[in-house]
Design a protein around this motif. Structure first.
Motif, short mmCIF file in Angstrom:
data_model
loop_
_atom_site.label_atom_id
_atom_site.label_comp_id
_atom_site.label_asym_id
_atom_site.label_seq_id
_atom_site.Cartn_x
_atom_site.Cartn_y
_atom_site.Cartn_z
N GLY A 30 0.81 -1.22 0.00
CA GLY A 30 0.00 0.00 0.00
C GLY A 30 0.84 1.27 0.00
O GLY A 30 0.44 2.28 0.55
N SER A 31 2.01 1.18 -0.58
CA SER A 31 2.97 2.30 -0.69
C SER A 31 3.39 2.89 0.65
O SER A 31 3.69 4.06 0.76
CB SER A 31 2.47 3.40 -1.64
N THR A 32 3.37 2.08 1.71
CA THR A 32 3.87 2.56 2.99
C THR A 32 5.40 2.61 2.94
O THR A 32 6.04 1.82 2.23
CB THR A 32 3.46 1.63 4.14
N LEU A 33 5.95 3.53 3.70
CA LEU A 33 7.41 3.66 3.72
C LEU A 33 7.89 3.48 5.15
O LEU A 33 7.45 4.17 6.05
CB LEU A 33 7.79 5.06 3.22
N ARG A 34 8.78 2.52 5.34
CA ARG A 34 9.27 2.23 6.68
C ARG A 34 10.76 2.56 6.71
O ARG A 34 11.52 2.10 5.84
CB ARG A 34 9.05 0.74 6.96
N ALA A 35 11.17 3.38 7.69
CA ALA A 35 12.59 3.73 7.77
C ALA A 35 13.38 2.52 8.26
O ALA A 35 13.06 1.95 9.30
CB ALA A 35 12.78 4.90 8.71
N VAL A 36 14.39 2.09 7.49
CA VAL A 36 15.21 0.95 7.92
C VAL A 36 16.61 1.40 8.34
O VAL A 36 17.38 0.61 8.87
CB VAL A 36 15.29 -0.14 6.83
N ALA A 37 16.92 2.65 8.09
CA ALA A 37 18.19 3.20 8.58
C ALA A 37 18.06 4.71 8.62
O ALA A 37 17.32 5.30 7.83
CB ALA A 37 19.34 2.80 7.67
N GLY B 6 15.54 -2.73 15.27
CA GLY B 6 16.11 -2.70 16.62
C GLY B 6 17.61 -2.45 16.67
O GLY B 6 18.27 -2.77 17.65
N GLY B 7 18.16 -1.92 15.58
CA GLY B 7 19.60 -1.66 15.54
C GLY B 7 20.02 -0.63 16.58
O GLY B 7 19.27 0.29 16.88
N GLN B 8 21.19 -0.78 17.11
CA GLN B 8 21.72 0.16 18.10
C GLN B 8 22.29 1.38 17.38
O GLN B 8 22.87 1.27 16.31
CB GLN B 8 22.88 -0.50 18.87
#
Ligand SMILES: Nc1ncnc2c1ncn2[C@@H]1O[C@H](COP(=O)(O)OP(=O)(O)O)[C@@H](O)[C@H]1O
Ligand SMILES: CC(=O)OP(=O)(O)O
Ligand SMILES: [Mg+2]
Length: 885
Positions: free
Chosen positions: A27-34, A56-58
């Protein structure tokens, strides 16, 4: 190969480089991965990078000297490279860049060489930002080659400011000739914060009034009324307004010549104001954190008085604009929003900004304010004006706009060609995106028609420029003497983007055939007829709209639909015998007094902006036409008794309702009628007249009136009235139960008496008009036994054969006019003199949409060459001589 499913966003601020990497989901969602930030760039001793990658990256922190933004991007790339196994750059399908100043470009655009050079040229207007933005773009193009890079401008959100907010009291010519005006910045942040604040307040954005304080190293404020920027503190450049890290904000401009007269160069003064002032200038350090202790700490009495002074000057300036914006918003403020480095992090500063403002309904909750970490409401329960701390997310907003821009490009076949490189690098990308976006498909996401148009303009301008440059000298076809003296028949001599007529297949609106559109355009009810508002969206943007987009056009037109009293008066005062088409032209001309384009032009408007007031006028006029038409109808045929509008109806249906036909049948018929008559490429009289007059920069009211006087001609729009007369004549003479033979005889008799069979044949079409076929389909569904329909059906069987036998006609098939009267008669609209008005209302959609594009593309005034008979002979003779030589 790993999927290309990520968007990289770079936000190069004056002292920082922020970045976020987003993954595209369902659904064209954007999730920040960094995400991360390089801070204190330029201050090599103190600079560092903080970054976080993966679920969950530090957060990792590296103290590292960062002398400029290129060095910062190198650190970021190597951080992400090691965080993501393999080559993460291959997963990125587009890069979004925050760009602060783009002069006249305000919508997100793909960064072409030309766009890059505009950004570079605008560096003098944003000296702290455009150079790092460009460094970011260049470095990112090297790191992410072959994918589209999109620029999202800080100025975009403030395009809604009224002239009294964006004009300086300088000689007007400076605005007209040099575009010296206030632009405003931090727009991407304001766009995000407005949406987020409205969401938190539980109000629609259109009803939300805010004062937003974006307070970071660069600081500005914005007054938001009904979700739109109405004023902001920064101006032509990001120097005006509040005090900042190194910028002075508002000063007496006379300081500049004063310093110059004491020996400083312009460059030195510029550096002084942008880089050596603000906190740095007053107290020796640009970062507020170094001054907080002096102002708020325990031993503040002994602390550096300059630090204290700097904080106080800063606070005073914010308070001054808070007061001003309360006034601009008539005290109707839903919330004050605090954001960016200072606004998000400094509780004591927030407390100072609103101290003692209870008189304005502002009550800070000290406890909540002190405890706030990240997003928080720091006002008391009974504070009339909420105080919201909202961490800004310029990067998310940029990613969304980048994605949208990219998708627009991807749906556009010409764009696909431009993006061939990118797509080769990412096979299956378009499919992937289509899948990720779900059933809505790949398209513009906004429901704001003007924004959707604006987003298309830069590319279309580029395209036209390229066509002129590459092919300007090529020949499109020769002109014969017969064409020149024969109504210019078939001479390609005009650009018309909204539709193209294929002789075999009929009209295509922006590439879509009528049967196609009957299926694809949004409908008022399931399985019903398309609504013309959907077509308007398509004509203006080139994209088939979603239901929501069409609905927003319906709402936008409804808001503009009220007819001024003087127009009612003009209409009721006309001579009772005035033809309805003449009345239509009169009413349109009476409305011209409100033309926004005429006003803007007389005040002086830059030519790149012409399309905007033309768009406004066109929408205002389209919105009012159903009321005008219905008033003409009721005045002329129903004793002047007008009918109240029904606010729940869409544009086309409301016309039928106001005429007095509110059953489902006529409402649906009118939706279809208004959709199919809208446009028939540019050469027909109404379209060409509108285009020609518009090319002189006459406003949309004037040029549409010209089009309508043309439509009133019996060889053009008046033909639908003629068809009905002829059909009634047939019925009178041969009755309803006519046989094919009787009908053939009647047709032959008409032809032999030197008349034409109205409604058959067409200047360009060589097959049955699809507009005829779709009306026939409607009749088959709604009125199969209606005698007039049966007669028209029989004519369809008889006439083409007869016309073919005469050997004189190129097209023996029926056109749109042969059928429309039948549908109108069936529902009781029997006054055929009125039919052309209905045609005219629909035609506004096509000719005015093209009008917007004509101005957006900067099409010039039309000036074809005319010849006398002698001149024709001379030219022919000259050619013959030159051939024989
Ligand atoms: N905890 C804090 N307290 C006070 N001020 C802060 C705090 N953290 C950051 N700031 C201020 O915010 C500024 C950075 O804001 P930011 O919005 O990130 O800047 P930029 O304009 O470079 O995008 C710093 O220069 C500093 O003045
Ligand atoms: C326009 C501007 O001042 O931006 P920033 O706050 O990022 O420096
Ligand atoms: Mg910033």
């Amino acid at each position: 190969m790993s999927a290309r499913n990520k968007v990289m966003v770079l936000n190069a601020g004056s002292s920082s480089l922020k970045y976020k990497l987003f993954q595209l989901g369902e659904g064209s969602t954007l999730r920040a991965v960094a995400s991360g930030i390089c801070e204190r760039i330029g201050d090599a001793a103190a600079s560092f990078h903080r970054g976080k990658a993966g679920e969950g990256g530090q957060e990792q922190r590296q103290e590292t000297p960062l002398k400029d933004h290129t060095a910062a991007l190198e650190v970021v790339s190597s951080f992400l490279g090691s965080a993501f196994k393999g080559d993460f750059t291959k997963e990125v399908f587009g890069v979004g860049h925050r760009v602060v100043h783009g002069r006249e470009i305000s919508e997100p655009v793909l960064i072409s060489d030309q766009v890059r050079s505009t950004i570079q040229k605008a560096s003098d207007l944003a000296p702290l930002h455009n150079p790092p933005n460009l460094m970011g773009i260049d470095a990112a193009k090297a790191t992410f080659p072959g994918v589209p890079h999109v620029a999202v401008f800080d100025t975009a959100f403030h395009q809604t400011m009224p002239p009294e907010a964006f004009m300086y009291a300088l000689p007007y010519e400076l605005y007209v000739e040099r575009a010296v005006r206030r632009y405003g910045f931090h727009g991407t942040s304001y766009k995000y914060l407005t949406a987020e604040a409205a969401r938190q307040l539980g109000k629609p954005q259109e009803e939300t009034n805010l004062i937003i304080c974006h307070l970071g190293a660069g600081s500005s404020m914005c007054a938001v009324k009904g979700g739109k920027s109405v004023d902001t503190t920064m101006g032509l450049t990001p120097l005006e307004g509040l005090m900042m890290g190194t910028r002075c904000g508002d000063i007496d401009p006379a300081i500049i010549p004063y310093l110059a007269s004491h020996g400083m160069s312009v460059k030195e003064i510029d550096t002084l104001l942008n880089k050596k002032s603000g906190f740095l200038g007053l107290a020796g350090n640009a970062d507020l954190r170094n001054h907080l202790e002096a102002r708020f700490g325990a031993g503040s009495a002994t602390a550096d008085p300059r630090s204290k002074l700097a904080v106080d000057v800063y606070v005073r300036r914010v308070r001054k604009y808070l007061g001003a914006y309360f006034a601009h918003l008539d005290g109707q403020v839903d919330a004050i929003v605090f954001s960016a480095g200072i606004g998000e992090n400094s509780a004591p500063m927030r407390a100072e900004f609103v101290r003692g403002m209870e008189f304005a309904g502002v009550k800070l909750d000290g406890g909540k304010n002190a405890a706030a970490k990240g997003a928080a409401d720091v006002s008391t329960q009974d504070s009339r004006v909420k105080l919201l701390v909202i961490p800004t997310d310029e990067e998310l907003s940029i990613a969304q706009q980048t994605l949208e821009r990219f998708l627009q490009q991807a749906v556009n076949m010409r764009g696909l060609q431009k993006l061939r490189g990118a797509l080769q690098a990412a096979p299956g990308l378009r499919e992937h995106l289509a899948e990720a976006l779900g059933p809505a498909g790949v398209r513009t996401l906004t429901t704001d028609l003007k924004a959707a148009v604006a987003a298309k303009i830069p590319e279309e301008q580029d395209r036209l420029k390229a066509i002129k440059k590459e092919h300007g000298g090529k020949v499109l076809g020769a002109v014969t003497v017969e064409q020149a003296i024969g109504g210019m028949r078939g001479i390609p001599s005009m650009l018309w983007e909204t539709s193209l007529l294929d002789p075999e297949e009929g009209i295509r609106f922006r590439g879509h055939s009528i049967p196609d559109l009957q299926e694809k355009l949004p409908k008022a009810k399931a399985g019903g007829e398309p609504i013309p508002e959907g077509l308007l969206w398509l004509l203006l943007t080139g994209e088939v709209p979603t239901q929501d987009q069409a609905k927003s056009v319906t709402e936008m037109l409804r808001e503009r639909s009220k007819l001024p009293d003087h127009v009612y008066k003009v209409l009721s005062d006309t001579h009772p015998d005035t033809h309805p088409m003449t009345q239509l032209c009169t009413a349109v001309l009476a409305l011209q007094v409100d033309s926004k384009f005429a006003k803007a032009y007389s005040q002086g408007i830059h030519k790149t902006k012409y399309w905007e007031p033309v768009f406004e006028d066109s929408m205002d006029l389209i919105a009012k036409l159903p009321t005008i038409a219905a008033t003409i109808y009721r005045n002329t045929y129903k004793g002047g008794k007008l009918i109240e509008d029904d606010a729940g109806l869409d544009w086309g249906a409301s016309l039928s309702h106001k005429m007095g036909y509110s059953d489902e049948g006529p409402l649906e018929m009118m939706r279809l009628y208004q959709t199919i008559h809208a446009d028939h490429e540019g050469g027909n009289v109404s379209a060409h007249a509108t285009h020609l007059v518009g090319s002189a920069l006459s406003d949309p009211y004037l040029c549409f009136a010209a089009g309508m006087t043309g439509l009133a001609g019996p060889l053009h729009g008046l033909a639908n009235q003629e068809v009905l007369r002829w059909l009634n004549n047939v019925r009178e003479q041969v009755g309803d139960d006519v046989t094919k033979e009787q009908l053939s005889e009647f047709v032959w008799a008409t032809l032999k008496s030197g008349k034409v069979v109205p409604g058959f044949g067409h200047a360009v079409l060589r097959k049955t008009d699809p507009r005829y076929t779709c009306q026939r389909g409607f009749a088959q569904r709604h009125m199969p036994d209606y005698p007039l329909f049966k007669l028209v059906s029989m004519l369809y069987e008889v006439v083409p054969d007869i016309l073919t036998q005469t050997g004189k006609v190129k097209n023996p098939y029926p056109n749109v006019d042969a059928h429309s009267g039948v549908l109108l008669q069936f529902y009781g609209m029997t006054e055929e003199n009125f039919y052309t008005v209905l045609f005219g209302v629909s035609r506004s959609l096509g000719v005015l949409s093209q009008g917007v594009w004509s101005r957006a593309l900067g099409l010039p005034i039309e000036r074809p060459k005319s010849l006398t008979m002698q001149a024709v002979l001379d030219r022919v003779a000259a050619q013959e001589t030159s051939v024989s030589i």
